[in-house]
Design a protein around this motif. Structure first.
Motif, PDB file in Angstrom:
ATOM      1  N   ALA A 188       0.830  -1.200   0.000  1.00 13.39           N
ATOM      2  CA  ALA A 188       0.000   0.000   0.000  1.00 13.39           C
ATOM      3  C   ALA A 188       0.867   1.253   0.000  1.00 13.39           C
ATOM      4  CB  ALA A 188      -0.931  -0.005   1.211  1.00 13.39           C
ATOM      5  N   ALA A 189       1.929   1.255   0.801  1.00 10.61           N
ATOM      6  CA  ALA A 189       2.816   2.418   0.868  1.00 10.61           C
ATOM      7  C   ALA A 189       3.511   2.655  -0.464  1.00 10.61           C
ATOM      8  CB  ALA A 189       3.845   2.232   1.977  1.00 10.61           C
ATOM      9  N   GLU A 190       3.980   1.591  -1.099  1.00 20.58           N
ATOM     10  CA  GLU A 190       4.646   1.745  -2.394  1.00 20.58           C
ATOM     11  C   GLU A 190       3.688   2.283  -3.447  1.00 20.58           C
ATOM     12  OE1 GLU A 190       6.214  -2.143  -3.106  1.00 20.58           O
ATOM     13  OE2 GLU A 190       8.137  -1.703  -2.107  1.00 20.58           O
ATOM     14  N   ASP A 191       2.448   1.783  -3.445  1.00 20.27           N
ATOM     15  CA  ASP A 191       1.458   2.265  -4.402  1.00 20.27           C
ATOM     16  C   ASP A 191       1.116   3.730  -4.154  1.00 20.27           C
ATOM     17  OD1 ASP A 191       1.373  -0.174  -5.634  1.00 20.27           O
ATOM     18  OD2 ASP A 191      -0.485  -0.845  -4.673  1.00 20.27           O
ATOM     19  N   LEU A 192       0.993   4.106  -2.888  1.00 19.77           N
ATOM     20  CA  LEU A 192       0.700   5.503  -2.559  1.00 19.77           C
ATOM     21  C   LEU A 192       1.833   6.413  -3.016  1.00 19.77           C
ATOM     22  CD1 LEU A 192      -0.785   4.998   1.025  1.00 19.77           C
ATOM     23  CD2 LEU A 192      -2.003   5.994  -0.923  1.00 19.77           C
ATOM     24  N   ALA A 193       3.058   6.036  -2.714  1.00 17.68           N
ATOM     25  CA  ALA A 193       4.204   6.858  -3.085  1.00 17.68           C
ATOM     26  C   ALA A 193       4.330   6.977  -4.598  1.00 17.68           C
ATOM     27  CB  ALA A 193       5.483   6.277  -2.483  1.00 17.68           C
ATOM     28  N   ALA A 194       4.064   5.887  -5.314  1.00 14.99           N
ATOM     29  CA  ALA A 194       4.203   5.888  -6.770  1.00 14.99           C
ATOM     30  C   ALA A 194       3.150   6.754  -7.450  1.00 14.99           C
ATOM     31  CB  ALA A 194       4.116   4.464  -7.299  1.00 14.99           C
ATOM     32  N   SER A 195       2.064   7.072  -6.758  1.00 16.10           N
ATOM     33  CA  SER A 195       0.992   7.861  -7.363  1.00 16.10           C
ATOM     34  C   SER A 195       1.342   9.341  -7.484  1.00 16.10           C
ATOM     35  CB  SER A 195      -0.293   7.704  -6.542  1.00 16.10           C
ATOM     36  OG  SER A 195      -0.162   8.341  -5.278  1.00 16.10           O
ATOM     37  N   GLY A 196       2.395   9.785  -6.805  1.00 13.83           N
ATOM     38  CA  GLY A 196       2.807  11.183  -6.899  1.00 13.83           C
ATOM     39  C   GLY A 196       2.150  12.108  -5.900  1.00 13.83           C
ATOM     40  N   ILE A 197       1.484  11.549  -4.886  1.00 17.58           N
ATOM     41  CA  ILE A 197       0.850  12.391  -3.878  1.00 17.58           C
ATOM     42  C   ILE A 197       1.904  13.064  -3.007  1.00 17.58           C
ATOM     43  CG2 ILE A 197      -1.281  11.063  -3.789  1.00 17.58           C
ATOM     44  CD1 ILE A 197      -0.155   9.657  -1.306  1.00 17.58           C
ATOM     45  N   VAL A 198       1.490  14.110  -2.297  1.00 15.60           N
ATOM     46  CA  VAL A 198       2.430  14.833  -1.440  1.00 15.60           C
ATOM     47  C   VAL A 198       2.262  14.489   0.028  1.00 15.60           C
ATOM     48  CG1 VAL A 198       2.675  16.766  -3.031  1.00 15.60           C
ATOM     49  CG2 VAL A 198       0.857  16.827  -1.303  1.00 15.60           C
ATOM     50  N   ALA A 199       1.111  13.913   0.389  1.00 12.23           N
ATOM     51  CA  ALA A 199       0.871  13.619   1.804  1.00 12.23           C
ATOM     52  C   ALA A 199      -0.204  12.551   1.942  1.00 12.23           C
ATOM     53  CB  ALA A 199       0.444  14.879   2.566  1.00 12.23           C
ATOM     54  N   VAL A 200      -0.196  11.907   3.109  1.00  8.74           N
ATOM     55  CA  VAL A 200      -1.212  10.922   3.474  1.00  8.74           C
ATOM     56  C   VAL A 200      -1.775  11.297   4.830  1.00  8.74           C
ATOM     57  CG1 VAL A 200      -1.648   8.515   4.116  1.00  8.74           C
ATOM     58  CG2 VAL A 200      -0.180   9.030   2.152  1.00  8.74           C
ATOM     59  N   LEU A 201      -3.103  11.371   4.908  1.00  9.08           N
ATOM     60  CA  LEU A 201      -3.796  11.532   6.179  1.00  9.08           C
ATOM     61  C   LEU A 201      -4.417  10.181   6.503  1.00  9.08           C
ATOM     62  CD1 LEU A 201      -5.648  14.919   5.495  1.00  9.08           C
ATOM     63  CD2 LEU A 201      -3.489  14.591   6.713  1.00  9.08           C
ATOM     64  N   ASN A 202      -3.948   9.564   7.565  1.00 14.43           N
ATOM     65  CA  ASN A 202      -4.431   8.234   7.928  1.00 14.43           C
ATOM     66  C   ASN A 202      -5.362   8.348   9.123  1.00 14.43           C
ATOM     67  OD1 ASN A 202      -4.889   5.518   8.235  1.00 14.43           O
ATOM     68  ND2 ASN A 202      -2.729   4.942   8.364  1.00 14.43           N
ATOM     69  N   ASN A 203      -6.602   7.894   8.943  1.00 16.60           N
ATOM     70  CA  ASN A 203      -7.575   7.962  10.029  1.00 16.60           C
ATOM     71  C   ASN A 203      -7.415   6.826  11.026  1.00 16.60           C
ATOM     72  OD1 ASN A 203     -11.021   9.195   9.702  1.00 16.60           O
ATOM     73  ND2 ASN A 203      -9.551   9.377  11.366  1.00 16.60           N
ATOM     74  N   SER A 204      -6.384   6.014  10.846  1.00 19.18           N
ATOM     75  CA  SER A 204      -6.016   4.960  11.788  1.00 19.18           C
ATOM     76  C   SER A 204      -4.536   5.103  12.115  1.00 19.18           C
ATOM     77  CB  SER A 204      -6.285   3.576  11.195  1.00 19.18           C
ATOM     78  OG  SER A 204      -7.665   3.348  11.016  1.00 19.18           O
ATOM     79  N   GLN A 205      -4.068   4.295  13.044  1.00 20.11           N
ATOM     80  CA  GLN A 205      -2.646   4.297  13.367  1.00 20.11           C
ATOM     81  C   GLN A 205      -1.877   3.588  12.261  1.00 20.11           C
ATOM     82  OE1 GLN A 205      -3.125   2.655  17.573  1.00 20.11           O
ATOM     83  NE2 GLN A 205      -1.409   4.040  17.840  1.00 20.11           N
ATOM     84  N   SER A 206      -0.937   4.284  11.651  1.00 24.63           N
ATOM     85  CA  SER A 206      -0.152   3.689  10.571  1.00 24.63           C
ATOM     86  C   SER A 206       0.699   2.535  11.067  1.00 24.63           C
ATOM     87  CB  SER A 206       0.736   4.751   9.914  1.00 24.63           C
ATOM     88  OG  SER A 206      -0.056   5.747   9.300  1.00 24.63           O
ATOM     89  N   SER A 207       0.974   2.523  12.366  1.00 24.30           N
ATOM     90  CA  SER A 207       1.722   1.427  12.971  1.00 24.30           C
ATOM     91  C   SER A 207       1.221   1.255  14.400  1.00 24.30           C
ATOM     92  CB  SER A 207       3.227   1.731  12.952  1.00 24.30           C
ATOM     93  OG  SER A 207       3.969   0.658  13.448  1.00 24.30           O
ATOM     94  N   THR A 208       0.486   0.153  14.642  1.00 23.62           N
ATOM     95  CA  THR A 208      -0.105  -0.058  15.963  1.00 23.62           C
ATOM     96  C   THR A 208       0.864  -0.698  16.935  1.00 23.62           C
ATOM     97  OG1 THR A 208      -0.955  -2.266  15.409  1.00 23.62           O
ATOM     98  CG2 THR A 208      -2.368  -0.380  14.874  1.00 23.62           C
ATOM     99  N   GLY A 209       1.959  -1.288  16.422  1.00 23.69           N
ATOM    100  CA  GLY A 209       2.908  -1.979  17.280  1.00 23.69           C
ATOM    101  C   GLY A 209       2.645  -3.458  17.409  1.00 23.69           C
TER     102      GLY A 209
END
Length: 201
Positions: A56-77
């Motif tokens: 998901a991160a690779e696909d997001l980065a490849a799309s050319g976006i400048v930022a991601v707002l995540n409504n969940s914890q990107s890393s819960t641990g």
């Protein structure tokens, strides 16, 4: 030899941190793998993806976006996930906003500004989040990897329980759901979405 830097040299360069303040139009989607198909360069993706994974991160980065707002914890641990670090390495700003429902506050096309850990619209703060830097994501990943033995134990336990509950998968006694395509006598290619799946395909 020309003066062109080697591939290794380019990898060794420290990725540039995103600007402290940036603006863009948002595009929302709770299913990241569907959202990435519609994203355009310069936009801000609004997702709801706990434990953001590598693909998901690779696909997001490849799309050319400048930022991601995540409504969940990107890393819960719960387990090591490299997604947040990959976004940071790609220079994509990542802001976790777990305290407000972004899908109620925002609509596709809204122009917002991310100022440090604040989310603004028309100069007014509408949400507050946690901005994840490259150093933070790397430190969290290192810490999570130290706990991988616990995650493996949980995975083994879950696998055993799954085998007990789905024993018919091993015996072959399975009722397949009806499908529109007749596969009898036809070759079928099954593609699993995983790391480097595009290259493999």
């Amino acid at each position: 030899m020309s003066g062109t830097p080697s591939r290794l040299g380019r990898r060794d360069r420290k990725p540039a941190e995103p600007e402290a303040r940036l603006s863009g139009r948002v595009r929302l989607g709770k299913r990241t793998k569907d959202l990435v198909k519609k994203l355009q360069g310069g936009e801000i993706a609004v997702i709801d993806h706990a434990d953001l994974d590598r693909i998901a991160a690779e696909d997001l980065a490849a799309s050319g976006i400048v930022a991601v707002l995540n409504n969940s914890q990107s890393s819960t641990g719960r387990y090591p996930n490299v997604g947040p670090m990959l976004l940071a390495r790609a220079g994509v700003l990542l802001l976790d906003v777990a305290g407000d429902d972004l899908f109620e506050l925002l609509a596709d096309g809204d122009v917002v500004t991310i100022d440090e850990d604040r989310l603004l619209r028309d100069g007014e703060r509408i949400a507050l989040g946690e901005r994840l830097t490259l150093e933070q994501t790397q430190a969290r990943l290192d810490s999570q990897r130290e706990l991988i033995d616990h995650a493996l134990a949980d995975f083994a336990t879950n696998t055993i329980e799954h085998v007990r509950e789905e024993s018919e998968l091993l015996s072959g006694d399975i009722d397949f759901p009806p499908v529109r395509t007749d596969f009898r006598g036809r070759h079928t290619l099954i593609v699993v979405r995983g790391p480097d799946y595009r290259e493999d395909f």
